[in-house]
Design a protein around this motif. Structure first.
Motif, PDB file in Angstrom:
ATOM      1  N   GLU A  75       0.823  -1.204   0.000  1.00  0.00           N
ATOM      2  CA  GLU A  75       0.000   0.000   0.000  1.00  0.00           C
ATOM      3  C   GLU A  75       0.866   1.267   0.000  1.00  0.00           C
ATOM      4  O   GLU A  75       1.878   1.348   0.691  1.00  0.00           O
ATOM      5  CB  GLU A  75      -0.910  -0.013   1.226  1.00  0.00           C
ATOM      6  N   ARG A  76       0.461   2.236  -0.821  1.00  0.00           N
ATOM      7  CA  ARG A  76       1.096   3.557  -0.897  1.00  0.00           C
ATOM      8  C   ARG A  76       2.602   3.458  -1.175  1.00  0.00           C
ATOM      9  O   ARG A  76       3.434   4.090  -0.503  1.00  0.00           O
ATOM     10  CB  ARG A  76       0.850   4.350   0.381  1.00  0.00           C
ATOM     11  N   ALA A  77       2.951   2.693  -2.182  1.00  0.00           N
ATOM     12  CA  ALA A  77       4.372   2.435  -2.460  1.00  0.00           C
ATOM     13  C   ALA A  77       5.161   3.710  -2.727  1.00  0.00           C
ATOM     14  O   ALA A  77       6.303   3.851  -2.277  1.00  0.00           O
ATOM     15  CB  ALA A  77       4.491   1.492  -3.656  1.00  0.00           C
ATOM     16  N   LEU A  78       4.586   4.652  -3.460  1.00  0.00           N
ATOM     17  CA  LEU A  78       5.256   5.931  -3.719  1.00  0.00           C
ATOM     18  C   LEU A  78       4.366   7.080  -3.238  1.00  0.00           C
ATOM     19  O   LEU A  78       4.184   8.086  -3.934  1.00  0.00           O
ATOM     20  CB  LEU A  78       5.569   6.076  -5.213  1.00  0.00           C
ATOM     21  N   PHE A  79       3.863   6.949  -2.050  1.00  0.00           N
ATOM     22  CA  PHE A  79       2.949   7.940  -1.473  1.00  0.00           C
ATOM     23  C   PHE A  79       3.610   9.323  -1.436  1.00  0.00           C
ATOM     24  O   PHE A  79       4.757   9.479  -1.021  1.00  0.00           O
ATOM     25  CB  PHE A  79       2.569   7.498  -0.069  1.00  0.00           C
ATOM     26  N   ASP A  90       2.276  -3.460  -8.730  1.00  0.00           N
ATOM     27  CA  ASP A  90       1.579  -4.726  -8.486  1.00  0.00           C
ATOM     28  C   ASP A  90       0.621  -4.578  -7.306  1.00  0.00           C
ATOM     29  O   ASP A  90       0.201  -3.462  -6.976  1.00  0.00           O
ATOM     30  CB  ASP A  90       2.612  -5.833  -8.253  1.00  0.00           C
ATOM     31  N   GLU A  91       0.295  -5.644  -6.659  1.00  0.00           N
ATOM     32  CA  GLU A  91      -0.703  -5.631  -5.591  1.00  0.00           C
ATOM     33  C   GLU A  91      -0.331  -4.636  -4.496  1.00  0.00           C
ATOM     34  O   GLU A  91       0.789  -4.620  -3.998  1.00  0.00           O
ATOM     35  CB  GLU A  91      -0.837  -7.032  -4.994  1.00  0.00           C
ATOM     36  N   GLY A  92      -1.301  -3.796  -4.164  1.00  0.00           N
ATOM     37  CA  GLY A  92      -1.081  -2.761  -3.166  1.00  0.00           C
ATOM     38  C   GLY A  92      -1.841  -1.502  -3.541  1.00  0.00           C
ATOM     39  O   GLY A  92      -1.637  -0.945  -4.627  1.00  0.00           O
ATOM     40  N   GLU A  93      -2.725  -1.055  -2.682  1.00  0.00           N
ATOM     41  CA  GLU A  93      -3.578   0.088  -2.986  1.00  0.00           C
ATOM     42  C   GLU A  93      -2.806   1.412  -2.994  1.00  0.00           C
ATOM     43  O   GLU A  93      -1.800   1.570  -2.310  1.00  0.00           O
ATOM     44  CB  GLU A  93      -4.709   0.186  -1.951  1.00  0.00           C
ATOM     45  N   SER A  94      -3.298   2.330  -3.803  1.00  0.00           N
ATOM     46  CA  SER A  94      -2.890   3.742  -3.781  1.00  0.00           C
ATOM     47  C   SER A  94      -1.387   3.963  -3.923  1.00  0.00           C
ATOM     48  O   SER A  94      -0.779   4.697  -3.138  1.00  0.00           O
ATOM     49  CB  SER A  94      -3.377   4.394  -2.478  1.00  0.00           C
ATOM     50  N   PRO A  95      -0.750   3.377  -4.927  1.00  0.00           N
ATOM     51  CA  PRO A  95       0.707   3.505  -5.012  1.00  0.00           C
ATOM     52  C   PRO A  95       1.189   4.935  -5.244  1.00  0.00           C
ATOM     53  O   PRO A  95       2.296   5.291  -4.804  1.00  0.00           O
ATOM     54  CB  PRO A  95       1.077   2.617  -6.202  1.00  0.00           C
ATOM     55  N   LYS A 108      -1.737  -2.650 -11.592  1.00  0.00           N
ATOM     56  CA  LYS A 108      -2.415  -3.926 -11.388  1.00  0.00           C
ATOM     57  C   LYS A 108      -3.244  -3.965 -10.117  1.00  0.00           C
ATOM     58  O   LYS A 108      -3.776  -5.026  -9.761  1.00  0.00           O
ATOM     59  CB  LYS A 108      -1.391  -5.068 -11.375  1.00  0.00           C
ATOM     60  N   TRP A 109      -3.364  -2.808  -9.435  1.00  0.00           N
ATOM     61  CA  TRP A 109      -4.180  -2.825  -8.214  1.00  0.00           C
ATOM     62  C   TRP A 109      -4.937  -1.503  -8.086  1.00  0.00           C
ATOM     63  O   TRP A 109      -4.758  -0.586  -8.873  1.00  0.00           O
ATOM     64  CB  TRP A 109      -3.310  -3.109  -6.988  1.00  0.00           C
ATOM     65  N   LYS A 110      -5.760  -1.410  -7.094  1.00  0.00           N
ATOM     66  CA  LYS A 110      -6.747  -0.343  -6.974  1.00  0.00           C
ATOM     67  C   LYS A 110      -6.137   1.015  -6.622  1.00  0.00           C
ATOM     68  O   LYS A 110      -5.103   1.114  -5.994  1.00  0.00           O
ATOM     69  CB  LYS A 110      -7.776  -0.716  -5.897  1.00  0.00           C
ATOM     70  N   GLU A 150      -7.628  -4.986 -15.126  1.00  0.00           N
ATOM     71  CA  GLU A 150      -8.991  -5.027 -14.578  1.00  0.00           C
ATOM     72  C   GLU A 150      -9.003  -4.799 -13.073  1.00  0.00           C
ATOM     73  O   GLU A 150      -9.942  -4.224 -12.520  1.00  0.00           O
ATOM     74  CB  GLU A 150      -9.649  -6.368 -14.937  1.00  0.00           C
ATOM     75  N   THR A 151      -7.991  -5.233 -12.386  1.00  0.00           N
ATOM     76  CA  THR A 151      -7.937  -5.089 -10.931  1.00  0.00           C
ATOM     77  C   THR A 151      -7.514  -3.689 -10.474  1.00  0.00           C
ATOM     78  O   THR A 151      -7.551  -3.388  -9.288  1.00  0.00           O
ATOM     79  CB  THR A 151      -6.961  -6.120 -10.335  1.00  0.00           C
ATOM     80  N   ALA A 152      -7.143  -2.832 -11.412  1.00  0.00           N
ATOM     81  CA  ALA A 152      -6.759  -1.449 -11.067  1.00  0.00           C
ATOM     82  C   ALA A 152      -7.985  -0.548 -11.100  1.00  0.00           C
ATOM     83  O   ALA A 152      -8.029   0.489 -11.772  1.00  0.00           O
ATOM     84  CB  ALA A 152      -5.686  -0.951 -12.020  1.00  0.00           C
ATOM     85  N   ARG A 153      -8.978  -0.921 -10.341  1.00  0.00           N
ATOM     86  CA  ARG A 153     -10.271  -0.243 -10.357  1.00  0.00           C
ATOM     87  C   ARG A 153     -10.174   1.144  -9.726  1.00  0.00           C
ATOM     88  O   ARG A 153      -9.299   1.407  -8.912  1.00  0.00           O
ATOM     89  CB  ARG A 153     -11.307  -1.086  -9.604  1.00  0.00           C
TER      90      ARG A 153
END
Length: 296
Positions: free
Chosen positions: A15-19, A32-37, A52-54, A72-75
């Protein structure tokens, strides 16, 4: 603006990889998987990268995105963001672009555009293809050229829009809209433009069951109405039609010019028929005769 930080062939998870990332130049990178990068990012460039994620771009400013992919998973990809340019991208995920301002989308395909482009302001669309219902609901100040749309209930509640050279396969398009102009376009779908105000159609081909009803200040110029039946019910209309109209029912007021009208329904107990003027070479007798609109 600080010097840009280059990120090449990055791979980010969590989550928030490059917040709050600022002045980033990102290329060939996978989120990849992890919200709000990239939430709350500023002044970023993205090239040839993948989401690839939301929620990848929320509350972002000054984002330039090119040749990127939303899976599709990057909603809900881009919400509450300002000054965003998206070019030559593929978007598979639904619910993208909400409450954004100063948005440019060019050469982009939306494989699932359900509930996309809601409540945005100052939007430019160029050569966009989208498939999904409820496209562009409640957005304002839209300029679209070369839009191909497959999806119902589009442009509901939109304000101040200009659309040209487009193809819209859309039931219930432009409901509750205000100040919309469509030029040189093809529209097919039932119940077109109900409850609209100031809808103008120029050089368009239209196919619609019970279309253009309950409209205020409806204008058509050099339009073709193909297989369009029970048109203009309770509408105030100024229409110049190229060719004939299959059927017209109970316009509220105005003028309708056409080469022919197959069925003309003017019901005195529903509308004041004297307020509508019918001008055509051949019009059927009104199915229910009232006071009668002027016919020349």
């Amino acid at each position: 603006m600080k010097k840009a930080e280059n990120i090449r062939r990055g791979f980010f998870r969590g989550e928030r990889a490059l917040f709050r990332g600022e002045s980033l130049d990102i290329e060939d990178t996978v989120f990849d998987e992890g919200e709000s990068p990239l939430k709350e990012s500023r002044d970023i460039k993205l090239r040839n990268s993948m989401f690839k994620w939301k929620y990848p771009l929320w509350y972002s400013r000054n984002a330039d995105v090119e040749n990127c992919t939303w899976f599709e998973t990057a909603r809900a990809g881009v919400w509450y963001s300002e000054n965003v340019s998206v070019r030559d991208c593929a978007v598979e995920a639904p619910k993208n672009f909400r409450r954004c301002e100063d948005l440019t989308i060019k050469n982009v395909s939306f494989a699932n555009a359900a509930e996309t482009l809601w409540s945005c302001r100052r939007v430019t669309l160029e050569n966009v293809t989208a498939k999904g219902d409820y496209f562009a609901m409640n957005s304002e100040n839209i300029r679209a050229d070369g839009l191909t749309l497959y999806g119902n209930y589009s442009f509901d509640g939109v304000r101040n829009a200009e659309i040209s050279n487009s193809k819209l396969l859309s039931k219930d398009a432009f409901w509750n809209s205000e100040n919309v102009t469509v030029r040189d376009s093809f529209i097919s779908g039932e119940y077109l433009g109900w409850n609209s105000k100031g809808l103008t159609l120029i050089n368009c081909t239209i196919e619609s069951l019970q279309g253009l009803c309950y409209a205020q200040d409806l204008v058509l110029r050099n339009c073709k109405l193909i297989n369009t039946t029970l048109a203009f019910e309770y509408s105030t209309v100024d229409a110049e039609i190229s060719g004939g109209i299959d059927s017209v029912k109970n316009p509220l007021a105005g003028i309708i010019c056409a080469e022919s009208i197959g069925e003309l329904i003017m019901e005195e107990d529903c509308v004041d028929t004297s307020k509508t003027r019918i001008v055509c070479g051949k019009a059927a007798a009104p199915a229910v005769t009232g006071k009668g609109g002027d016919r020349a």
